[in-house]
Design an enzyme around this catalytic site. Structure first.
Site, PDB file in Angstrom:
ATOM      1  N   ASP A 194      65.885  37.672  71.078  1.00 30.55           N
ATOM      2  CA  ASP A 194      65.391  37.517  72.438  1.00 30.55           C
ATOM      3  C   ASP A 194      65.204  38.855  73.131  1.00 30.55           C
ATOM      4  O   ASP A 194      64.456  38.971  74.104  1.00 30.55           O
ATOM      5  CB  ASP A 194      66.360  36.642  73.242  1.00 30.55           C
ATOM      6  CG  ASP A 194      65.820  36.306  74.616  1.00 30.55           C
ATOM      7  OD1 ASP A 194      64.695  35.781  74.702  1.00 30.55           O
ATOM      8  OD2 ASP A 194      66.525  36.565  75.617  1.00 30.55           O
ATOM      9  N   LEU A 275      63.676  32.777  81.434  1.00 32.55           N
ATOM     10  CA  LEU A 275      62.578  33.368  82.191  1.00 32.55           C
ATOM     11  C   LEU A 275      62.153  34.733  81.664  1.00 32.55           C
ATOM     12  O   LEU A 275      61.210  35.332  82.186  1.00 32.55           O
ATOM     13  CB  LEU A 275      62.976  33.500  83.669  1.00 32.55           C
ATOM     14  CG  LEU A 275      63.128  32.178  84.433  1.00 32.55           C
ATOM     15  CD1 LEU A 275      63.693  32.437  85.812  1.00 32.55           C
ATOM     16  CD2 LEU A 275      61.786  31.468  84.540  1.00 32.55           C
ATOM     17  N   ARG A 276      62.864  35.229  80.645  1.00 32.48           N
ATOM     18  CA  ARG A 276      62.478  36.535  80.106  1.00 32.48           C
ATOM     19  C   ARG A 276      61.065  36.492  79.539  1.00 32.48           C
ATOM     20  O   ARG A 276      60.336  37.487  79.602  1.00 32.48           O
ATOM     21  CB  ARG A 276      63.479  36.982  79.045  1.00 32.48           C
ATOM     22  CG  ARG A 276      63.198  38.394  78.538  1.00 32.48           C
ATOM     23  CD  ARG A 276      64.294  38.915  77.627  1.00 32.48           C
ATOM     24  NE  ARG A 276      65.454  39.320  78.399  1.00 32.48           N
ATOM     25  CZ  ARG A 276      66.669  38.832  78.222  1.00 32.48           C
ATOM     26  NH1 ARG A 276      66.876  37.911  77.300  1.00 32.48           N
ATOM     27  NH2 ARG A 276      67.676  39.251  78.954  1.00 32.48           N
ATOM     28  N   ALA A 277      60.653  35.342  79.012  1.00 32.36           N
ATOM     29  CA  ALA A 277      59.309  35.222  78.463  1.00 32.36           C
ATOM     30  C   ALA A 277      58.253  35.445  79.548  1.00 32.36           C
ATOM     31  O   ALA A 277      57.229  36.105  79.305  1.00 32.36           O
ATOM     32  CB  ALA A 277      59.117  33.848  77.829  1.00 32.36           C
ATOM     33  N   VAL A 280      58.202  39.266  80.374  1.00 32.80           N
ATOM     34  CA  VAL A 280      57.613  40.063  79.297  1.00 32.80           C
ATOM     35  C   VAL A 280      56.107  39.826  79.220  1.00 32.80           C
ATOM     36  O   VAL A 280      55.320  40.771  79.042  1.00 32.80           O
ATOM     37  CB  VAL A 280      58.299  39.719  77.961  1.00 32.80           C
ATOM     38  CG1 VAL A 280      57.549  40.359  76.799  1.00 32.80           C
ATOM     39  CG2 VAL A 280      59.741  40.187  77.967  1.00 32.80           C
TER      40      VAL A 280
END
Length: 668
Positions: A194, A275-277, A280
Site C-alpha cells: 500500500d 483514501l490513499r488511492a 495518489v
C-alpha cells in the site's frame, strides 16, 4: 565510474518509464513497484533514472543532505550557518540489500563515545543517504519483515529514529521508494504494498522487431559503454531539462472539484481500500499534466493515473490477480474525447508512446466462468474410475490452524516456528566473540565493572573503560519461516466432487496461512502410478494456488511414491537453504492402492521420512460412517501430528468445538 545504460535508450517498457518519470516529478506520489518476470530490464531502468534527474542543493559536508532552502530542516551534522557553502550534487540512488542489518539501514550510534564522553555520534545508514533521493530495493518481496517495518515507519513519518541502549537520535528521511520483484518468488506484505504509490507489470515484448531492437541496443552498450552513452547524451539532457520544467510546473497544476469528484467516483467504483488511492491518483494526474506541459488536468491524465495507481489496491488476498478493467475505467470517465491541450506534447514517457490509448492491456487473464455441475449428492461417495481425471474447484479459504515445527530453529525471520533470530524476545546472553547481534548493555557493564580499578577508568574520571572482551550480546528468540511442503492425494478415492472441494479449500487455507507467515511453499501430488512435483519450493502462494486450481483427481493411490518424492524435495531444498526447516503436510485418507503390497510400501516410506528427521502433519481426509483409520496409522509411522480435514480451517475447528460443548440430548 562505469557508464550507466541510458534511461532514454530503454524500449519496450513504456509503463515502467512513465511511472518512474511521474514519481520523479512529484515524490509525494509515493514510489513505484515494478512486477515482472526476470530479464525484463527492471533494474537497468531504475538505475538509469538517477542519471536524468536534476541535481539537488545541499550543504557542503552534510552527510544527511538537508535542504538549505528549508528553514526547519535540521541535520545531525549541523548547525549550518550562512557562511556554510552550498553545493549541487547528483540525486543519489541508494540500493538496499534484502539481507541488510538494522544498523546498516537506519544507522548506528557510536557506543564508546556515548559511554565515555556522554556525546552522541551518529553514523548515517542507508535511509540517511537516500534522503531527497531514490531508495531502490531489488527483490523487495524477499525483504525481511524487520526491514519492512523500518521502511514503513520511515515512509509514514519521513524521519528515522535510532534507539540504542537508552541513547536516541533522529534525522529526516524522505525518499522515493522503488521496488522490483518477480511475483513467482513470493508476494509482498499488504502494508508495504500500500505504500507504493504506483505499480506496473512488465513482460518481455512479443513483437520480434521490438525484441531485436532491445538486443541490438544492449549488445552495442556492452561493446562500448562510453560510446553508447555518448550517443544518447543529447536526449538524456533534453529529458533532464523537461523533468526540471515539470517539477516546477506541478505546483501550478489545477485540480478542480469536477476532477476530484471523478477520481473519487473511480476509486469508489473499483472498491479500493482507504483514501490513499484517491490522493495518489490525484497527485499522479497532476504530475502527468505537468509532464505534458499543461496546468489543467484532463480525462486522459486521470485515466493514466488510475491505470497506474489502482491495480494493486484492489487485491483482497494474495490469490487475487492484479489488474484493472480498462473498459470499465473508460465508461466511468465518460465518452468524451480527452483534450490534450494546445500547449503540451502528446507523448507520455521518454520513449514517446507510453500510456497511449493503444497501449497493451495490463496482462490480467480473463475470468473463467464457473463450470456447471449436474452431479448428485451420491457423487460424493462414488469415486472416479481408474485413469479418469476430474477437476473440482475450491471454496473460499479461511484462517487455518497453526502448524509448527517442533524445537528451536535458526532460519530466516518469519511467523511460524520458534527460532533464534536477530529480532525478538531476549532469552539469554552470549559471549561468543561474534561482532553481530544486539548488544546486551547491562551484561556488558557487569562484565567490565570488576576491571575498572585495573584499567583506572572510573578512578581517573575517564568514564567506563571498556574492552572488546567485555562485550555481551543478547540471545533473542522470535519466529522463523519454514518450508511448507504440501503432499496432496489426488487419486480416485479423493475424486468425489464434494471431497476434492473440501481438500482444495483446506490446502488453499494452508497456502494463505503460509503467505501470512512468510513461508516457502511447495506442492507434490500423487495419483495413478507416480507422484509429481507440481510446484518446486517458492515464496509465491499465488502460483501455488493456480497450480492447485488445475489439479485433476482420479486413478489409483501411489502413497509411497508421494512420500518418497516429498522427501526428495526436502533433501534438495536443504542443500540450497539449510537453515530453513521443513514441515511436510500430507493430505490423504491414508489409502494405498498402486502396485503390490502398496500399503506396506507406503508405511515403509513413512518410516523412512520420519528417520530423515522430517517433521510431518497428516491431514486425514477420510469421512463417512465407517472408517478404516488408515490416516491415523499413517501418522503413527510418520511420527506426525494427526489432524482431521474438518479441523484444518478455523470454521472447521469452530464446528468441532461447538459439537463437543453442545449439551447432549437427554442430559440435564
Amino acid at each position: 565510474m562505469p557508464a550507466q545504460y541510458p534511461f532514454c535508450a530503454v524500449v519496450g517498457s513504456d509503463d515502467m518509464t512513465l511511472a518512474l518519470t511521474l514519481v520523479a516529478i512529484d515524490p509525494l506520489i509515493g514510489g513505484v513497484l515494478v512486477r515482472g518476470e526476470k530479464g525484463t530490464a527492471k533494474t537497468t531502468t531504475v538505475r538509469g533514472l538517477a542519471e536524468v534527474l536534476p541535481p539537488v542543493r545541499a550543504y557542503d559536508g552534510d552527510r544527511f543532505s538537508i535542504d538549505p532552502a528549508d528553514p526547519d530542516a535540521v541535520s545531525p551534522d549541523g548547525p549550518f550557518g550562512a557562511v556554510t557553502p552550498v553545493v549541487e550534487r547528483p540525486v543519489r540512488l541508494v540500493e538496499l540489500p534484502v539481507g541488510a542489518s538494522d544498523d546498516r539501514v537506519t544507522g548506528s550510534l557510536k557506543l564508546d563515545s556515548a559511554l565515555r564522553d556522554g556525546r552522541v555520534e551518529l553514523e548515517p545508514g542507508l535511509l540517511a543517504r537516500a534522503h531527497r533521493g531514490l531508495l531502490y530495493v531489488d527483490e523487495v518481496n524477499l525483504l525481511h519483515d524487520h526491514l519492512v517495518d523500518l521502511l514503513l515507519d520511515a515512509a509514514a513519518t519521513g524521519r528515522v529514529s535510532i534507539e540504542r541502549d537508552g541513547v536516541s537520535a533522529e534525522h529526516a528521511s524522505r525518499f522515493v521508494l522503488i521496488g522490483t520483484m518477480n511475483p513467482e518468488e513470493g508476494e509482498l506484505r499488504p502494508q508495504l504494498l500500500d505504500r507504493f504509490g504506483l505499480t506496473v507489470e512488465v513482460a518481455a515484448p512479443r513483437d520480434p522487431a521490438l525484441r531485436v531492437e532491445v538486443v541490438r541496443r544492449r549488445l552495442a552498450f556492452d561493446t562500448d559503454p562510453e560510446g553508447f552513452a555518448g550517443r544518447w547524451a543529447a536526449e538524456q539532457e533534453l529529458l533532464r531539462t523537461r523533468l526540471a520544467d515539470a517539477q516546477g510546473r506541478v505546483r501550478d497544476v489545477v485540480l478542480d472539484d469536477e476532477t476530484l469528484t471523478t477520481i473519487a467516483e473511480i476509486c469508489a467504483a473499483f472498491d479500493v481500500d482507504g483514501l490513499r488511492a484517491d490522493l495518489v491518483t490525484a497527485r499522479t494526474a497532476a504530475a502527468h499534466a505537468a509532464w505534458q506541459g499543461r496546468t489543467q488536468v484532463t480525462r486522459e491524465d486521470v485515466r493514466v493515473a488510475a491505470r497506474l495507481a489502482l491495480p494493486h489496491r484492489r487485491r483482497r488476498n494474495p490469490f487475487d490477480e492484479p489488474g484493472l478493467d480498462e473498459d470499465r475505467l473508460d465508461d466511468l470517465l465518460g465518452s468524451d474525447e480527452p483534450d490534450p491541450g494546445p500547449d503540451g506534447p502528446d507523448d507520455d514517457g521518454p520513449g514517446g508512446d507510453g500510456g497511449s490509448d493503444d497501449s497493451p492491456p495490463d496482462g490480467t487473464p480473463p475470468e473463467t466462468p464457473p463450470q456447471e455441475s449436474s452431479e448428485s449428492p451420491d457423487d460424493e461417495r462414488r469415486p472416479a474410475p481408474a485413469g479418469a481425471g476430474s477437476v473440482a474447484s475450491a471454496g473460499e479459504p479461511s484462517r487455518a490452524r497453526l502448524l509448527v515445527v517442533r524445537g528451536t530453529g535458526e532460519g530466516q525471520s518469519g511467523r511460524r516456528s520458534r527460532a533464534r533470530t536477530a529480532q525478538g524476545r531476549v532469552a539469554g546472553v552470549r559471549h561468543d566473540g561474534e561482532p553481530t547481534g544486539r548488544l546486551h548493555l547491562p551484561a556488558t557493564i557487569a562484565a567490565a565493572a570488576p576491571h575498572q580499578l585495573a584499567r583506572r577508568g572510573l578512578v581517573d574520571g575517564r568514564g567506563l573503560a571498556l574492552d572488546i572482551s567485555d562485550v555481551r550480546r543478547a540471545e533473542t528468540v522470535g519466529q522463523e519461516s519454514n518450508l511448507v511442503l504440501l503432499c496432496v492425494d489426488a487419486s480416485g478415492s479423493m475424486a468425489a466432487r464434494r471431497r476434492m472441494e473440501q481438500v482444495k479449500t483446506a490446502v488453499l487455507s494452508l497456502l494463505l496461512d503460509a503467505y501470512r507467515r512468510r513461508d516457502k511453499v511447495a506442492l507434490v501430488t500423487f495419483r495413478q502410478h507416480d507422484a509429481e512435483i507440481v510446484l518446486p519450493p517458492t515464496g509465491s502462494v499465488e502460483v501455488a494456488s493456480r497450480r492447485l486450481a488445475d489439479l485433476p483427481a482420479g486413478g489409483r493411490t501411489p502413497l509411497a511414491e508421494g512420500l518418497h518424492r516429498s522427501a526428495e524435495v526436502v533433501r534438495r531444498e536443504a542443500l540450497r537453504d539449510p537453515s530453513r526447516r521443513p514441515l511436510l503436510v500430507v493430505v490423504t485418507d491414508g489409502r494405498a492402492t498402486s502396485g503390490p503390497n502398496a500399503l506396506a510400501r507406503a508405511h515403509h516410506a513413512a518410516r523412512h521420512v520420519a528417520a530423515a528427521g522430517i517433521q510431518s502433519v497428516v491431514v486425514d481426509c477420510e469421512s463417512g460412517r465407517f472408517r478404516l483409520g488408515l490416516g491415523v496409522e499413517l501418522a503413527t509411522h510418520l511420527q506426525a501430528e494427526h489432524v482431521p480435514l474438518g479441523e484444518v480451517t478455523a470454521d472447521g475447528l469452530t464446528g468441532v468445538v461447538h459439537a463437543a460443548t453442545a449439551p447432549r440430548e437427554g442430559v440435564a
